[in-house]
Structures are given as structure tokens and as C-alpha cells.
Motif scaffolding. Structure first.
Motif, mmCIF file in Angstrom:
data_model
loop_
_atom_site.group_PDB
_atom_site.id
_atom_site.type_symbol
_atom_site.label_atom_id
_atom_site.label_comp_id
_atom_site.label_asym_id
_atom_site.label_seq_id
_atom_site.Cartn_x
_atom_site.Cartn_y
_atom_site.Cartn_z
ATOM 1 N N ASN A 181 31.227 -8.190 -3.097
ATOM 2 C CA ASN A 181 31.820 -8.353 -1.766
ATOM 3 C C ASN A 181 31.103 -7.546 -0.695
ATOM 4 O O ASN A 181 31.615 -7.392 0.417
ATOM 5 C CB ASN A 181 33.314 -7.982 -1.796
ATOM 6 N N GLY A 182 29.924 -7.008 -1.023
ATOM 7 C CA GLY A 182 29.144 -6.274 -0.042
ATOM 8 C C GLY A 182 29.203 -4.773 -0.165
ATOM 9 O O GLY A 182 28.474 -4.063 0.519
ATOM 10 N N LEU A 183 30.050 -4.239 -1.056
ATOM 11 C CA LEU A 183 30.162 -2.778 -1.128
ATOM 12 C C LEU A 183 28.910 -2.108 -1.680
ATOM 13 O O LEU A 183 28.714 -0.903 -1.512
ATOM 14 C CB LEU A 183 31.413 -2.345 -1.894
ATOM 15 N N PHE A 184 28.031 -2.875 -2.332
ATOM 16 C CA PHE A 184 26.777 -2.308 -2.829
ATOM 17 C C PHE A 184 25.633 -2.436 -1.820
ATOM 18 O O PHE A 184 24.503 -2.040 -2.108
ATOM 19 C CB PHE A 184 26.367 -2.998 -4.134
ATOM 20 N N THR A 197 21.385 -13.871 -3.836
ATOM 21 C CA THR A 197 22.677 -14.497 -3.551
ATOM 22 C C THR A 197 23.810 -13.484 -3.436
ATOM 23 O O THR A 197 24.956 -13.869 -3.167
ATOM 24 C CB THR A 197 23.049 -15.516 -4.644
ATOM 25 N N LEU A 198 23.520 -12.204 -3.647
ATOM 26 C CA LEU A 198 24.568 -11.187 -3.566
ATOM 27 C C LEU A 198 25.097 -11.086 -2.138
ATOM 28 O O LEU A 198 24.341 -11.186 -1.162
ATOM 29 C CB LEU A 198 24.022 -9.830 -4.010
ATOM 30 N N VAL A 199 26.391 -10.864 -2.032
ATOM 31 C CA VAL A 199 27.014 -10.746 -0.711
ATOM 32 C C VAL A 199 26.501 -9.488 -0.009
ATOM 33 O O VAL A 199 26.443 -8.403 -0.605
ATOM 34 C CB VAL A 199 28.547 -10.695 -0.842
ATOM 35 N N GLN A 200 26.109 -9.646 1.234
ATOM 36 C CA GLN A 200 25.637 -8.528 2.043
ATOM 37 C C GLN A 200 26.658 -8.210 3.126
ATOM 38 O O GLN A 200 27.190 -9.114 3.784
ATOM 39 C CB GLN A 200 24.300 -8.873 2.701
ATOM 40 N N LEU A 201 26.938 -6.934 3.304
ATOM 41 C CA LEU A 201 27.857 -6.509 4.363
ATOM 42 C C LEU A 201 27.034 -6.246 5.618
ATOM 43 O O LEU A 201 26.149 -5.390 5.606
ATOM 44 C CB LEU A 201 28.590 -5.240 3.927
ATOM 45 N N PRO A 202 27.278 -6.972 6.689
ATOM 46 C CA PRO A 202 26.431 -6.806 7.879
ATOM 47 C C PRO A 202 26.717 -5.498 8.607
ATOM 48 O O PRO A 202 27.767 -5.332 9.237
ATOM 49 C CB PRO A 202 26.807 -8.013 8.745
ATOM 50 N N ILE A 203 25.788 -4.559 8.494
ATOM 51 C CA ILE A 203 25.866 -3.297 9.229
ATOM 52 C C ILE A 203 24.693 -3.276 10.194
ATOM 53 O O ILE A 203 23.533 -3.271 9.769
ATOM 54 C CB ILE A 203 25.794 -2.084 8.292
ATOM 55 N N PRO A 204 24.949 -3.305 11.501
ATOM 56 C CA PRO A 204 23.841 -3.376 12.453
ATOM 57 C C PRO A 204 22.972 -2.118 12.431
ATOM 58 O O PRO A 204 23.448 -1.022 12.125
ATOM 59 C CB PRO A 204 24.543 -3.540 13.802
ATOM 60 N N GLU A 205 21.705 -2.291 12.736
ATOM 61 C CA GLU A 205 20.808 -1.160 12.895
ATOM 62 C C GLU A 205 20.801 -0.731 14.358
ATOM 63 O O GLU A 205 21.159 -1.505 15.251
ATOM 64 C CB GLU A 205 19.395 -1.531 12.446
#
Length: 269
Positions: free
Chosen positions: A97-100, A160-168
Motif C-alpha cells: 500500500n506504499g508504506l515501503f 508494480t508495487l504501490v508507490q506513495l506519492p511524496i513530492p520532492e
């Protein structure tokens, strides 16, 4: 593989209920010689972004081969995948779910599987509300005890792993615009601006009409004053000496922050 391998646990379960203890019981049933380290169980409920930040900052400090089990899982029981990942320095077990995301942005995936082999679950009919107990704790313990990753389920493409969008942070004339990515227990506001962007420069942080000069330590300012500095995690943060920047400034995660850079560099100490 040594039997005394380390397993870490991170969750949003808190400490008021038995959930964490039950996960440890499942691990001990499989291999009581494993060393289990609690990273934290005080992640705010369902806050995947906070889990991402904490796990990312803990990961580098553990020996090669450590198995990290992370369970902040608002999608438990749904179609979201349960996964295990092998990296050069260790393993990650938890929901896809993006936590990694934080760790994976800094470390390539060697192999990835979806946890489809129920032989390594606690039960072939897991609870739809507690995969931490019935899947992740059990799989993590087996993995730490020497079960090869490929036996845990079917291989999946790491892309294909879910990525959590954290802006730079975004460079602008005379500085960088970023945001708050995490608020810690002390109320310190941790931005997404890395130390490298301010190292060797004279800098300050603009929060609304406030200009907060960059400092080296919390005590560079008087008790109760706001201070900007690079925290031990390697990111620019805003704090209050002896207090809470979160309470003082009333800023929450994703709030915009501007770091002002000058052309003057600091002389070496």
C-alpha cells in the motif's frame, strides 16, 4: 541462515490492546530464538505516510538480513496484495500500500513475491481484519528462520508495487519550496528538504510572515523560540526549543514550506 536473525515490528496498533503481543506470540511459536525489536506501534491510525517515514529512517541501522514486518493496513481484507521483498540488506513484509516507498526509493528490490502460499500463514483462513497476526507475523518468522523468499508465494514485478506519492522539494529563485512530510512525538515539523540542499549555505525557513534562521542545535535559540535545523534523520525540520512547533505554528503534514538560500557559504568550522 542464523536462527537468531532480527525481526522488527512497526504498526499503528498502539499498546492498549493485545495485538502487538499476539504478533510476537505467533513469531515465537515458529521460532522462539528470533530477536524481535519494536520500532514503534504508535503510528497514527491508518497513517501510511507516517509509517513510510519511520520505516525508512529505521532501516539503515539494522544488520544485513533483518526482516522488517510493517503493518499499517487500512485496506486489510481487501484486494490489496500481501507482499514480501528482498533487498540487498534485508527483507520487508507487509501490505502493498506504499508504506515501503521510502526504503524502495533508496534501495533496489532484489526479488518480490505476493504472499499466496498459505503453508507459511498462521492459518489458511486468515481473519479479514488481522493479517498482521495471520499472515505477516507468520511469514516474517519463517523468512527469518531460513525459508527462501520464492517459497512464500508467486513472483511479482517490483515495478508494480504501490508507490506513495511524496513530492520532492522544488527549486525556485533564491530557495526551495517543500512541504512537511512528518510530525514527530515532540511536535517537530520534518520537511521533505534534505540536508544536502542547505549544507554549507546560509539559510532560513519562511513560514507565512515568519523568517526562521537556520541553526545547528535546538539550544541555539532561547527556550520557547522557533528554530530551524537539520534533524538526525537528515531532513530540514522546524522545532520549538522546549516546545512543539506543531502546536505553535498550527501546521500539518503537506503544508508548504519555503527554505531561503543565500549566496554566502559558511566557513568550515
Amino acid at each position: 541462515m542464523p536462527e537468531n536473525r532480527i525481526v522488527t515490528l512497526l504498526s499503528d496498533f498502539g499498546l492498549s490492546d493485545v495485538y502487538v503481543g499476539v504478533m510476537k506470540g505467533v513469531i515465537a511459536q515458529i521460532n522462539s530464538s528470533l530477536t524481535v525489536v519494536d520500532l514503534t506501534h504508535q503510528i497514527p491510525p491508518q497513517n501510511i505516510a507516517a509509517a513510510r517515514f519511520n520505516l525508512m529512517n529505521a532501516y539503515p541501522y539494522f544488520p544485513v538480513g533483518t526482516v522488517h514486518i510493517a503493518v499499517v493496513d487500512p485496506g486489510v481484507g481487501s484486494q490489496r496484495r500481501a507482499i514480501a521483498l528482498q533487498l540487498d540488506a534485508g527483507f520487508l513484509v507487509g501490505p502493498d500500500n506504499g508504506l515501503f516507498t521510502g526504503i524502495l526509493n533508496q534501495n533496489p528490490v532484489v526479488a518480490a513475491v505476493e504472499l499466496t502460499n498459505s503453508e507459511y500463514w498462521r492459518t489458511p483462513t486468515p481473519s479479514t481484519t488481522f493479517h498482521g497476526r495471520d499472515i505477516f507475523a507468520s511469514v516474517g518468522a519463517h523468512l527469518a528462520s531460513g525459508v527462501p523468499l520464492e517459497q512464500l508465494g508467486k513472483a511479482i514485478d517490483a515495478a508494480t508495487l504501490v508507490q506513495l506519492p511524496i513530492p520532492e522539494g522544488t527549486p525556485i529563485a533564491g530557495g526551495i519550496v517543500g512541504c512537511i512530510q512528518y510530525i514527530d512525538h515532540f511536535g517537530n515539523l520534518v520537511t521533505n528538504i534534505p540536508a544536502a540542499d542547505v549544507q554549507g549555505k546560509t539559510w532560513s525557513v519562511a513560514v507565512g510572515d515568519r523568517i526562521i534562521l537556520g541553526s545547528e542545535t535546538y539550544s541555539d535559540r532561547e527556550l520557547g523560540d522557533i528554530v530551524a535545523l537539520v534533524g538526525s534523520h537528515g531532513w530540514v525540520e522546524i522545532a520549538v526549543n522546549g516546545g512543539s512547533a506543531h502546536s505553535t505554528l498550527q501546521l500539518d503534514c503537506t503544508a508548504s514550506i519555503k527554505v531561503i538560500l543565500t549566496a554566502v557559504t559558511r566557513s568550515p568550522s
